[in-house]
Design an enzyme around this catalytic site. Structure first.
Site, PDB file in Angstrom:
ATOM      1  N   ASP A  47      73.388  27.571  19.598  1.00 31.80           N
ATOM      2  CA  ASP A  47      72.950  29.069  21.140  1.00 31.80           C
ATOM      3  C   ASP A  47      71.812  29.986  19.688  1.00 31.80           C
ATOM      4  OD1 ASP A  47      72.374  29.595  23.239  1.00 31.80           O
ATOM      5  OD2 ASP A  47      74.099  30.888  22.784  1.00 31.80           O
ATOM      6  N   LEU A  48      70.789  29.751  19.488  1.00 30.86           N
ATOM      7  CA  LEU A  48      69.831  30.477  18.616  1.00 30.86           C
ATOM      8  C   LEU A  48      68.786  31.375  19.791  1.00 30.86           C
ATOM      9  CD1 LEU A  48      69.417  28.618  15.324  1.00 30.86           C
ATOM     10  CD2 LEU A  48      71.312  30.214  15.868  1.00 30.86           C
ATOM     11  N   GLU A  49      69.049  31.920  20.191  1.00 31.70           N
ATOM     12  CA  GLU A  49      68.098  32.481  21.197  1.00 31.70           C
ATOM     13  C   GLU A  49      66.987  33.642  20.161  1.00 31.70           C
ATOM     14  OE1 GLU A  49      69.523  33.795  24.824  1.00 31.70           O
ATOM     15  OE2 GLU A  49      71.045  31.545  24.232  1.00 31.70           O
ATOM     16  N   PHE A  50      65.549  33.629  21.251  1.00 35.32           N
ATOM     17  CA  PHE A  50      64.932  34.913  20.566  1.00 35.32           C
ATOM     18  C   PHE A  50      64.326  34.324  19.172  1.00 35.32           C
ATOM     19  CE2 PHE A  50      66.923  36.530  24.217  1.00 35.32           C
ATOM     20  CZ  PHE A  50      66.340  36.825  24.856  1.00 35.32           C
TER      21      PHE A  50
END
Length: 227
Positions: A47-50
């Site tokens: 869950d790697l965001e931005f």
């Protein structure tokens, strides 16, 4: 679940710094594989965001290298929702759906935060937007690899300022009871909401409930997604 989450929230700088450096990338891959195999897990969820849009190709390389070392173990990746490819967008630009779909075992599209913290009081996950996202995603990725992630929360927003407070679904429902306001159901968005006042300050609350979840499960069945 592996996340780029710090005490300040999701960090674009952390994600960009690791993905943009081949040595850091390899170190992270080795750590993930070691953790997954030593604990006897069936796979790993990312869950790697931005992620900075400039790291789009680096993210694809990272996934390719990670999947190569995981072998038969499952690789699931969460991605922000979009209804078209927007390579320079700071939120969704790094996610190349087609490339990701060719690498991973599962891709979960986070159909959440259409109405986002600090923004106007809009529904969190209106059904028409969710369907637009799905319709785009299935042109890029096999439905047998696709999931949609649903929000298990609500947002209470001050209408004049868009100041936002997060609430669980239960807390949103209980608050409606406390302020003696009936819960409405928007039949266009297929989402529940209500309005209340504290003195002269107007609040609008959007959240999800069993009715809105059922509508989204219908889309899963219609489009034959994994989940």
């Amino acid at each position: 679940m592996i996340r780029n989450f710090t005490t300040s929230g999701f960090s674009a700088e952390l994600a960009g710094g690791v993905l943009g450096n081949a040595t850091y990338r390899q170190n992270l891959i080795a750590s993930i594989v070691n953790l997954t195999t030593s604990r006897g897990f069936g796979g790993v969820s990312l869950d790697l965001e931005f992620i900075p849009p400039a790291r789009r190709n680096d993210f694809n390389s990272f996934l390719q290298e990670l999947k190569g070392q995981l072998g038969q173990l499952i690789l699931n990746v969460n991605v922000h929702a979009k209804a078209a490819d927007l390579p320079t967008n700071r939120i969704v630009g790094a996610y190349d759906y087609a490339a990701i779909g060719n690498i991973v075992d599962l891709m979960a599209v986070m159909t959440i935060d259409y109405g986002y913290p600090g923004g106007p009081p809009d529904p969190i996950s209106p059904i028409q937007w969710v369907e637009q996202v799905i319709n785009y995603a299935i042109t890029q990725v096999s439905p047998q690899k696709l999931l949609i992630a649903m929000s298990l929360y609500g947002y209470d927003k001050v209408v004049a300022t868009n100041v936002t407070k997060g609430l669980s679904v239960l807390a949103a429902q209980n608050q409606a009871i406390s302020v003696r306001e009936p819960i409405q159901f928007d039949y266009t968005a297929k989402s529940p909401w209500y309005r209340y006042w504290i003195s002269t300050v107007e609040h609008v609350v959007w959240f999800e409930d069993i009715r809105s979840y059922i509508e989204k499960y219908k889309l899963i069945d219609i489009h034959q997604l994994v989940g």
